[in-house]
Write an enzyme that holds these catalytic residues in place. Structure first.
Site, PDB file in Angstrom:
ATOM      1  N   ARG A  91     -24.485  49.491  -8.877  1.00 36.03           N
ATOM      2  CA  ARG A  91     -23.952  49.309 -10.236  1.00 36.03           C
ATOM      3  C   ARG A  91     -25.061  48.855 -11.201  1.00 36.03           C
ATOM      4  O   ARG A  91     -24.827  48.033 -12.088  1.00 36.03           O
ATOM      5  CB  ARG A  91     -22.820  48.266 -10.255  1.00 36.03           C
ATOM      6  N   SER A 145     -12.849  47.225 -11.079  1.00 38.53           N
ATOM      7  CA  SER A 145     -13.390  46.034 -10.405  1.00 38.53           C
ATOM      8  C   SER A 145     -13.981  45.110 -11.446  1.00 38.53           C
ATOM      9  O   SER A 145     -14.821  45.527 -12.251  1.00 38.53           O
ATOM     10  CB  SER A 145     -14.509  46.414  -9.440  1.00 38.53           C
ATOM     11  N   GLU A 161     -18.849  42.501 -12.919  1.00 41.64           N
ATOM     12  CA  GLU A 161     -19.337  43.866 -12.984  1.00 41.64           C
ATOM     13  C   GLU A 161     -19.062  44.407 -14.383  1.00 41.64           C
ATOM     14  O   GLU A 161     -19.776  45.253 -14.887  1.00 41.64           O
ATOM     15  CB  GLU A 161     -18.581  44.697 -11.934  1.00 41.64           C
TER      16      GLU A 161
HETATM   17  N1  EPU Z   1      -9.403  43.141   0.663  1.00 46.20           N
HETATM   18  C1  EPU Z   1      -8.735  41.965   0.953  1.00 46.20           C
HETATM   19  N2  EPU Z   1      -7.558  41.725   0.284  1.00 46.20           N
HETATM   20  C2  EPU Z   1      -7.034  42.601  -0.605  1.00 46.20           C
HETATM   21  C3  EPU Z   1      -7.720  43.801  -0.880  1.00 46.20           C
HETATM   22  C4  EPU Z   1      -8.922  44.044  -0.237  1.00 46.20           C
HETATM   23  O1  EPU Z   1      -9.146  41.169   1.769  1.00 46.20           O
HETATM   24  O2  EPU Z   1      -5.980  42.311  -1.161  1.00 46.20           O
HETATM   25  C5  EPU Z   1     -10.658  43.416   1.387  1.00 46.20           C
HETATM   26  C6  EPU Z   1     -10.406  44.406   2.507  1.00 46.20           C
HETATM   27  O3  EPU Z   1     -11.044  43.929   3.659  1.00 46.20           O
HETATM   28  C7  EPU Z   1     -11.075  45.664   2.057  1.00 46.20           C
HETATM   29  C8  EPU Z   1     -12.182  45.107   1.195  1.00 46.20           C
HETATM   30  O4  EPU Z   1     -11.613  43.983   0.532  1.00 46.20           O
HETATM   31  O5  EPU Z   1     -11.573  46.371   3.146  1.00 46.20           O
HETATM   32  C9  EPU Z   1     -12.781  46.090   0.240  1.00 46.20           C
HETATM   33  O6  EPU Z   1     -11.780  46.607  -0.593  1.00 46.20           O
HETATM   34  P1  EPU Z   1     -11.896  48.119  -1.113  1.00 46.20           P
HETATM   35  O7  EPU Z   1     -12.226  48.992   0.005  1.00 46.20           O
HETATM   36  O8  EPU Z   1     -10.695  48.418  -1.914  1.00 46.20           O
HETATM   37  O9  EPU Z   1     -13.180  48.153  -2.039  1.00 46.20           O
HETATM   38  P2  EPU Z   1     -13.905  47.069  -2.924  1.00 46.20           P
HETATM   39  O10 EPU Z   1     -15.150  46.653  -2.249  1.00 46.20           O
HETATM   40  O11 EPU Z   1     -12.987  45.982  -3.336  1.00 46.20           O
HETATM   41  C10 EPU Z   1     -15.405  48.827  -4.172  1.00 46.20           C
HETATM   42  C11 EPU Z   1     -15.768  49.226  -5.567  1.00 46.20           C
HETATM   43  C12 EPU Z   1     -14.658  50.068  -6.179  1.00 46.20           C
HETATM   44  C13 EPU Z   1     -14.489  51.312  -5.328  1.00 46.20           C
HETATM   45  C14 EPU Z   1     -14.147  50.876  -3.896  1.00 46.20           C
HETATM   46  C15 EPU Z   1     -14.064  52.028  -2.926  1.00 46.20           C
HETATM   47  C16 EPU Z   1     -17.227  47.473  -6.414  1.00 46.20           C
HETATM   48  C17 EPU Z   1     -17.371  46.308  -7.349  1.00 46.20           C
HETATM   49  N3  EPU Z   1     -16.025  48.039  -6.380  1.00 46.20           N
HETATM   50  O12 EPU Z   1     -14.289  47.958  -4.241  1.00 46.20           O
HETATM   51  O13 EPU Z   1     -15.071  50.468  -7.477  1.00 46.20           O
HETATM   52  O14 EPU Z   1     -13.482  52.144  -5.836  1.00 46.20           O
HETATM   53  O15 EPU Z   1     -15.165  49.994  -3.397  1.00 46.20           O
HETATM   54  O16 EPU Z   1     -15.326  52.511  -2.623  1.00 46.20           O
HETATM   55  O17 EPU Z   1     -18.197  47.844  -5.756  1.00 46.20           O
HETATM   56  C18 EPU Z   1     -14.982  49.848  -9.798  1.00 46.20           C
HETATM   57  O18 EPU Z   1     -16.207  49.704  -9.738  1.00 46.20           O
HETATM   58  O19 EPU Z   1     -14.353  49.629 -10.858  1.00 46.20           O
HETATM   59  C19 EPU Z   1     -14.255  50.220  -8.582  1.00 46.20           C
HETATM   60  C20 EPU Z   1     -12.924  50.288  -8.563  1.00 46.20           C
END
Ligand code: EPU
Length: 364
Positions: free
Chosen positions: A162, A264, A360
């Site tokens: 990012r 995010s 972010e």
């Molecule tokens: N999780 C929890 N509780 C929850 C939800 C999630 O513990 O209620 C944990 C889970 O273990 C899950 C982990 O958080 O495996 C990661 O969640 P997720 O896979 O949804 O992805 P993220 O790391 O939260 C990132 C990006 C998103 C992108 C997704 C998918 C960033 C800041 N965000 O989110 O990007 O869509 O991965 O690749 O890197 C954005 O930038 O606006 C965005 C939505």
């Protein structure tokens, strides 16, 4: 070209903050941008895309610029590699839908990400194992300081998680991206290292990780003999991968049309191995090992562990299906509500894990 004074920005930011700017400029071509009388425009200048990754913290005293440069030009459709020149004002997901429709690989994992092409290249958008930098060859920009066009190769864009050259404090606001050169391919190249994507497509095998920016070793996702996997994967189309990604995103993320948000809100923190051992002594916390020995820990998990899922401050709330996202729950949340909630989360995570979360979303 449209120039308007005292312009209401409510419709220009997906958080739906009721703020205004002293001047609004919307242009259709690079020539119009270059021909603007910058001396006469109220300062500072701020260029926005769809306003899907920013939080206006108050009325903006200067000029907000927006590009309507909208074209998709397939430079060469004849070979395996398909270079495509895209205007900065094209809605990113429209571009993805068009290229998937043409059966071109490259952008499908980045389906349904809000925003426009120019901002996507500034922000290095990423999801499900892919970042825009993986398919980007270069950008053309207008240098507001020198008042001339400049080209940047992918290397010169200095992409990180990012992050880019254009986000560095010394360059911020100086360059307006006018077009982006992307390189797609006819050759099947599904990127399926994200567990959710594999599951949504019914592709068996152990996913490499739940990480979101770094590719897993392809061997780690092979659960069936290679020819069987090759057959399963070989029949996929970019459109199918796009649809799977859309299903996942719709389950987890709010539709900005229905609920104001900026995706995010925080970046996922990157910590050392030692720090990770402190955060999760038994190693059971979700995490992703980065090639440089560091560990990426999902901020969503940390916020969840702090019991902040669903927490509210005024009209702002932590989205219950994905706590990394803050939403304008009441529809009339103020910037102060969002800032108070942000601070509460930063403090909570700091106290519990000793980790500082960094937003972010751009604060304006
Ligand atoms: N999780 C929890 N509780 C929850 C939800 C999630 O513990 O209620 C944990 C889970 O273990 C899950 C982990 O958080 O495996 C990661 O969640 P997720 O896979 O949804 O992805 P993220 O790391 O939260 C990132 C990006 C998103 C992108 C997704 C998918 C960033 C800041 N965000 O989110 O990007 O869509 O991965 O690749 O890197 C954005 O930038 O606006 C965005 C939505």
């Amino acid at each position: 070209m449209r120039i308007q004074l005292n312009y209401d920005l409510s419709a220009q930011n997906t958080f739906r903050m009721k703020v205004s700017c002293a001047c609004w400029v919307e242009y259709e071509t690079v020539k119009e941008l270059e021909g603007l009388n910058f001396e006469r425009l109220p300062k500072p200048l701020l260029h926005i895309g769809e306003g899907s990754n920013l939080l206006f913290t108050q009325d903006f005293p200067g000029t907000v610029l927006h590009s309507n440069i909208e074209y998709i030009k397939y430079v060469d459709m004849g070979f395996e590699d398909v270079p495509v020149m895209v205007g900065a004002g094209v809605v990113w997901d429209y571009f993805v839908s068009e290229t998937c429709r043409h059966g071109l690989w490259g952008a499908e994992n980045l389906s349904l990400i809000p925003g426009e092409v120019g901002a996507a290249a500034v922000q290095n958008i990423g999801a499900y194992g892919v970042e825009i930098k993986d398919i980007l060859s270069g950008v053309v920009a207008f240098d507001l300081q020198e008042r001339k066009r400049v080209k940047f190769s992918r290397e010169e864009c200095r992409y990180g998680y990012r992050d880019s050259f254009f986000k560095q404090p010394e360059n911020k606001g100086r360059y307006v991206i006018t077009s982006v050169l992307l390189r797609l391919s006819r050759k099947p190249n599904p990127r399926l290292d994200y567990k959710g994507v594999r599951e949504a497509l019914g592709i068996p095998g152990q996913a490499g990780n739940d990480g979101n920016t770094v590719m897993a070793d392809p061997k780690s996702v092979m659960a069936y003999p290679e020819p069987v996997m090759a057959d399963l994967i070989g029949h996929l189309t970019p459109q199918q991968v796009r649809e799977a990604v859309i299903r996942i995103r719709r389950q987890k993320l709010p539709d900005p049309e229905e609920l104001g948000s900026a995706g995010s809100f925080f970046k996922n923190p990157v910590v050392s191995r030692a720090e990770f051992a402190r955060i999760s002594p038994d190693g059971s916390a979700p995490h992703y090992d980065l090639p440089d020995g560091m560990v990426k820990v999902p901020a969503a998990w940390m916020i969840d562990q702090c019991g902040l899922k669903g927490a509210t401050e005024g009209g702002a709330a932590v989205y219950d299906k994905q706590p990394l996202v803050l939403v304008n729950a009441s529809g009339s949340a103020t910037p102060q509500d969002v800032l108070a909630l942000e601070q509460r989360i930063i403090n909570g995570v700091q106290e519990r894990f000793g980790v500082t979360l960094h937003p972010e979303v751009d604060h304006i």
